[in-house]
Design a protein around this motif. Structure first.
Motif, PDB file in Angstrom:
ATOM      1  N   CYS A  70      15.932  19.249   2.451  1.00  0.00           N
ATOM      2  CA  CYS A  70      14.531  19.036   2.066  1.00  0.00           C
ATOM      3  C   CYS A  70      14.445  18.247   0.760  1.00  0.00           C
ATOM      4  O   CYS A  70      13.690  17.275   0.648  1.00  0.00           O
ATOM      5  CB  CYS A  70      13.831  20.390   1.933  1.00  0.00           C
ATOM      6  N   LEU A  71      15.231  18.663  -0.215  1.00  0.00           N
ATOM      7  CA  LEU A  71      15.209  17.986  -1.511  1.00  0.00           C
ATOM      8  C   LEU A  71      15.800  16.581  -1.416  1.00  0.00           C
ATOM      9  O   LEU A  71      15.286  15.639  -2.042  1.00  0.00           O
ATOM     10  CB  LEU A  71      15.972  18.812  -2.544  1.00  0.00           C
ATOM     11  N   ARG A  72      16.844  16.418  -0.615  1.00  0.00           N
ATOM     12  CA  ARG A  72      17.451  15.091  -0.453  1.00  0.00           C
ATOM     13  C   ARG A  72      16.457  14.123   0.196  1.00  0.00           C
ATOM     14  O   ARG A  72      16.377  12.951  -0.173  1.00  0.00           O
ATOM     15  CB  ARG A  72      18.732  15.182   0.378  1.00  0.00           C
ATOM     16  N   THR A  73      15.689  14.639   1.158  1.00  0.00           N
ATOM     17  CA  THR A  73      14.681  13.806   1.819  1.00  0.00           C
ATOM     18  C   THR A  73      13.627  13.339   0.826  1.00  0.00           C
ATOM     19  O   THR A  73      13.207  12.178   0.845  1.00  0.00           O
ATOM     20  CB  THR A  73      14.009  14.594   2.961  1.00  0.00           C
ATOM     21  N   ALA A  74      13.193  14.240  -0.057  1.00  0.00           N
ATOM     22  CA  ALA A  74      12.202  13.865  -1.064  1.00  0.00           C
ATOM     23  C   ALA A  74      12.752  12.802  -2.006  1.00  0.00           C
ATOM     24  O   ALA A  74      12.064  11.825  -2.340  1.00  0.00           O
ATOM     25  CB  ALA A  74      11.766  15.102  -1.845  1.00  0.00           C
ATOM     26  N   ALA A  91      10.498  23.137  -6.347  1.00  0.00           N
ATOM     27  CA  ALA A  91      11.634  22.236  -6.590  1.00  0.00           C
ATOM     28  C   ALA A  91      11.388  20.873  -5.959  1.00  0.00           C
ATOM     29  O   ALA A  91      11.678  19.831  -6.566  1.00  0.00           O
ATOM     30  CB  ALA A  91      12.917  22.851  -6.031  1.00  0.00           C
ATOM     31  N   ARG A  92      10.849  20.857  -4.756  1.00  0.00           N
ATOM     32  CA  ARG A  92      10.567  19.583  -4.081  1.00  0.00           C
ATOM     33  C   ARG A  92       9.522  18.788  -4.869  1.00  0.00           C
ATOM     34  O   ARG A  92       9.633  17.572  -5.016  1.00  0.00           O
ATOM     35  CB  ARG A  92      10.067  19.827  -2.657  1.00  0.00           C
ATOM     36  N   ALA A  93       8.496  19.478  -5.383  1.00  0.00           N
ATOM     37  CA  ALA A  93       7.473  18.797  -6.177  1.00  0.00           C
ATOM     38  C   ALA A  93       8.064  18.224  -7.462  1.00  0.00           C
ATOM     39  O   ALA A  93       7.684  17.137  -7.904  1.00  0.00           O
ATOM     40  CB  ALA A  93       6.333  19.755  -6.491  1.00  0.00           C
ATOM     41  N   LEU A  94       9.008  18.949  -8.060  1.00  0.00           N
ATOM     42  CA  LEU A  94       9.606  18.501  -9.319  1.00  0.00           C
ATOM     43  C   LEU A  94      10.648  17.404  -9.118  1.00  0.00           C
ATOM     44  O   LEU A  94      11.034  16.737 -10.083  1.00  0.00           O
ATOM     45  CB  LEU A  94      10.264  19.679 -10.036  1.00  0.00           C
ATOM     46  N   ALA A  95      11.098  17.215  -7.881  1.00  0.00           N
ATOM     47  CA  ALA A  95      12.183  16.269  -7.607  1.00  0.00           C
ATOM     48  C   ALA A  95      11.850  14.862  -8.083  1.00  0.00           C
ATOM     49  O   ALA A  95      12.740  14.125  -8.519  1.00  0.00           O
ATOM     50  CB  ALA A  95      12.501  16.259  -6.109  1.00  0.00           C
ATOM     51  N   VAL A  96      10.581  14.483  -8.015  1.00  0.00           N
ATOM     52  CA  VAL A  96      10.191  13.118  -8.399  1.00  0.00           C
ATOM     53  C   VAL A  96       9.718  13.043  -9.846  1.00  0.00           C
ATOM     54  O   VAL A  96       9.183  12.036 -10.282  1.00  0.00           O
ATOM     55  CB  VAL A  96       9.113  12.565  -7.446  1.00  0.00           C
ATOM     56  N   GLU A  97       9.892  14.135 -10.591  1.00  0.00           N
ATOM     57  CA  GLU A  97       9.566  14.184 -12.020  1.00  0.00           C
ATOM     58  C   GLU A  97       8.110  13.781 -12.275  1.00  0.00           C
ATOM     59  O   GLU A  97       7.830  12.823 -13.000  1.00  0.00           O
ATOM     60  CB  GLU A  97      10.533  13.302 -12.806  1.00  0.00           C
ATOM     61  N   PRO A  98       7.150  14.533 -11.711  1.00  0.00           N
ATOM     62  CA  PRO A  98       5.745  14.178 -11.863  1.00  0.00           C
ATOM     63  C   PRO A  98       5.234  14.424 -13.276  1.00  0.00           C
ATOM     64  O   PRO A  98       5.810  15.208 -14.032  1.00  0.00           O
ATOM     65  CB  PRO A  98       5.047  15.116 -10.868  1.00  0.00           C
ATOM     66  N   ARG A 130       0.836  -1.202   0.000  1.00  0.00           N
ATOM     67  CA  ARG A 130       0.000   0.000   0.000  1.00  0.00           C
ATOM     68  C   ARG A 130       0.869   1.250   0.000  1.00  0.00           C
ATOM     69  O   ARG A 130       0.578   2.228  -0.686  1.00  0.00           O
ATOM     70  CB  ARG A 130      -0.939   0.005   1.211  1.00  0.00           C
ATOM     71  N   ARG A 131       1.949   1.231   0.792  1.00  0.00           N
ATOM     72  CA  ARG A 131       2.852   2.382   0.835  1.00  0.00           C
ATOM     73  C   ARG A 131       3.510   2.590  -0.517  1.00  0.00           C
ATOM     74  O   ARG A 131       3.616   3.718  -1.009  1.00  0.00           O
ATOM     75  CB  ARG A 131       3.914   2.174   1.912  1.00  0.00           C
ATOM     76  N   ALA A 132       3.952   1.500  -1.147  1.00  0.00           N
ATOM     77  CA  ALA A 132       4.587   1.611  -2.463  1.00  0.00           C
ATOM     78  C   ALA A 132       3.605   2.163  -3.491  1.00  0.00           C
ATOM     79  O   ALA A 132       3.966   3.000  -4.327  1.00  0.00           O
ATOM     80  CB  ALA A 132       5.108   0.245  -2.904  1.00  0.00           C
ATOM     81  N   ALA A 133       2.342   1.712  -3.417  1.00  0.00           N
ATOM     82  CA  ALA A 133       1.336   2.210  -4.357  1.00  0.00           C
ATOM     83  C   ALA A 133       1.059   3.685  -4.124  1.00  0.00           C
ATOM     84  O   ALA A 133       0.897   4.458  -5.066  1.00  0.00           O
ATOM     85  CB  ALA A 133       0.049   1.398  -4.218  1.00  0.00           C
ATOM     86  N   ARG A 134       1.016   4.071  -2.845  1.00  0.00           N
ATOM     87  CA  ARG A 134       0.761   5.479  -2.512  1.00  0.00           C
ATOM     88  C   ARG A 134       1.893   6.364  -3.012  1.00  0.00           C
ATOM     89  O   ARG A 134       1.664   7.444  -3.570  1.00  0.00           O
ATOM     90  CB  ARG A 134       0.593   5.626  -1.001  1.00  0.00           C
ATOM     91  N   LEU A 135       3.139   5.924  -2.820  1.00  0.00           N
ATOM     92  CA  LEU A 135       4.282   6.696  -3.305  1.00  0.00           C
ATOM     93  C   LEU A 135       4.293   6.753  -4.829  1.00  0.00           C
ATOM     94  O   LEU A 135       4.662   7.775  -5.419  1.00  0.00           O
ATOM     95  CB  LEU A 135       5.583   6.085  -2.783  1.00  0.00           C
ATOM     96  N   HIS A 151      11.406   8.643  -2.234  1.00  0.00           N
ATOM     97  CA  HIS A 151      10.898   8.023  -3.454  1.00  0.00           C
ATOM     98  C   HIS A 151      11.934   7.135  -4.143  1.00  0.00           C
ATOM     99  O   HIS A 151      11.703   6.687  -5.275  1.00  0.00           O
ATOM    100  CB  HIS A 151      10.415   9.110  -4.415  1.00  0.00           C
ATOM    101  N   GLY A 152      13.053   6.897  -3.467  1.00  0.00           N
ATOM    102  CA  GLY A 152      14.066   6.013  -4.034  1.00  0.00           C
ATOM    103  C   GLY A 152      14.701   6.547  -5.293  1.00  0.00           C
ATOM    104  O   GLY A 152      15.091   5.775  -6.182  1.00  0.00           O
ATOM    105  N   ARG A 153      14.782   7.880  -5.387  1.00  0.00           N
ATOM    106  CA  ARG A 153      15.353   8.508  -6.574  1.00  0.00           C
ATOM    107  C   ARG A 153      16.742   9.055  -6.259  1.00  0.00           C
ATOM    108  O   ARG A 153      16.885   9.909  -5.391  1.00  0.00           O
ATOM    109  CB  ARG A 153      14.456   9.662  -7.042  1.00  0.00           C
ATOM    110  N   TYR A 154      17.749   8.559  -6.927  1.00  0.00           N
ATOM    111  CA  TYR A 154      19.118   9.070  -6.841  1.00  0.00           C
ATOM    112  C   TYR A 154      19.739   8.789  -5.457  1.00  0.00           C
ATOM    113  O   TYR A 154      19.069   8.829  -4.434  1.00  0.00           O
ATOM    114  CB  TYR A 154      19.175  10.569  -7.124  1.00  0.00           C
ATOM    115  N   GLU A 155      21.034   8.515  -5.483  1.00  0.00           N
ATOM    116  CA  GLU A 155      21.802   8.295  -4.258  1.00  0.00           C
ATOM    117  C   GLU A 155      23.183   8.895  -4.421  1.00  0.00           C
ATOM    118  O   GLU A 155      23.663   9.104  -5.543  1.00  0.00           O
ATOM    119  CB  GLU A 155      21.912   6.791  -3.948  1.00  0.00           C
ATOM    120  N   GLY A 156      23.837   9.178  -3.306  1.00  0.00           N
ATOM    121  CA  GLY A 156      25.210   9.642  -3.324  1.00  0.00           C
ATOM    122  C   GLY A 156      25.405  10.889  -4.171  1.00  0.00           C
ATOM    123  O   GLY A 156      24.645  11.857  -4.082  1.00  0.00           O
TER     124      GLY A 156
END
Length: 285
Positions: free
Chosen positions: A121-125, A173-180, A90-95, A129-134
């Motif tokens: 803030c942006l790193r947390t986002a 910027a935070r909203a765009l971080a996950v490329e909606p 459910r969490r994965a579907a919500r994300l 969502h499992g986007r980008y590391e390091g």
């Protein structure tokens, strides 16, 4: 034919009243937005426009209707008869749904963690969502800050150290971080000075052109809607009373309620008595 970025069909939402009975906030609202397009949703307070925005981003569950993004239905609670999901699924579907449609609110201060710098803030986002590391995450954060016009000082600052316009840029910027696919803006410039409003609107126009994200702009300000949207949907008492190209709707409105909204905006030669007359006529319909 390319699928629209967003298709909304038959949305309905009602609420129980304290003394019994129900009130309808959204009643059979439908619209679509093409990829890279921009739709304005306008109406007076209580028209249901903010409820529509909250339904789009899963903050409110609709009683009926469907929401489809790029051909994929995402309406909460519609599982097509499949077995219920476990907590992790459910969490994965919500994300996953959150990555499709993001929202920017009127007051970014209440939606930003006061303990985190803009970069944090942006790193947390990105991490959520499992986007980008390091280093990839660091590079993406720098790209996002640059995209919304924030520099090193702003990147190292917490929300209280930013101006209202800078906080709104960070929220974007935070909203765009996950490329909606779709970005919903709920009165996103209403609390800003006119000059800052203009800057944010130019920024949104640039982002739309560069990324192809579709915009749903919820606002009571018809001048803002005229500037930023291709099409406009007018809501009254939960229902859509008029929709079409923004220039047509705002220049030659077909519905009496749209004419009332336009007559309520002060302008050269404005006659308040005309607004009173139109409101009285509308009440008789």
């Amino acid at each position: 034919m390319t699928e629209p970025a967003l298709v909304v069909q038959g949305l309905r939402k009602s609420y129980a009243l304290p003394g019994g009975g129900r009130t309808t906030a959204v009643d059979d609202v439908s619209f679509s937005v093409p990829a890279g397009g921009s739709l304005g949703i306008v109406g007076e307070s209580g028209s249901g426009k903010t409820t529509v925005a909250r339904i789009l981003v899963d903050l409110v569950r609709p009683d009926a209707g469907t929401i489809t993004v790029n051909g994929r239905e995402r309406t909460p609670g519609r599982r097509g008869g499949r077995m219920p999901l476990g907590p992790g699924a459910r969490r994965a579907a919500r994300l996953g749904r959150a990555r499709e449609i993001q929202i920017v609110f009127q007051d970014p201060y209440v939606s930003l963690d006061p303990r985190l710098t803009a970069r944090q803030c942006l790193r947390t986002a990105l991490r959520l969502h499992g986007r980008y590391e390091g280093q990839a995450a660091t590079d993406r954060i720098a790209e996002l800050l640059d995209q919304v016009g924030l520099g090193k000082r702003e990147g190292d600052a917490r929300p209280r150290g930013l101006s209202g316009g800078q906080r709104q840029r960070l929220a974007i910027a935070r909203a765009l971080a996950v490329e909606p696919e779709v970005l919903v803006l709920d009165e996103a410039v209403a609390a800003l000075d006119v000059s800052i409003q203009a800057q944010i609107l130019r920024l949104l126009a640039d982002i739309r052109r560069e990324t192809g994200v579709a915009l749903v702009f919820v606002s009571h300000d018809l001048a803002v809607v005229r500037h930023i949207t291709d099409d406009t949907l007018v809501m009254r008492r939960g229902r859509a009373v008029e929709t079409g190209p923004t220039a047509r709707v705002l220049d030659t409105p077909a519905d009496p309620y749209t004419r009332l909204l336009l007559s309520s905006v002060p302008h050269d030669g404005w006659d308040p008595a005309e607004t009173v007359r139109l409101r009285a006529e509308l009440a008789e319909l």
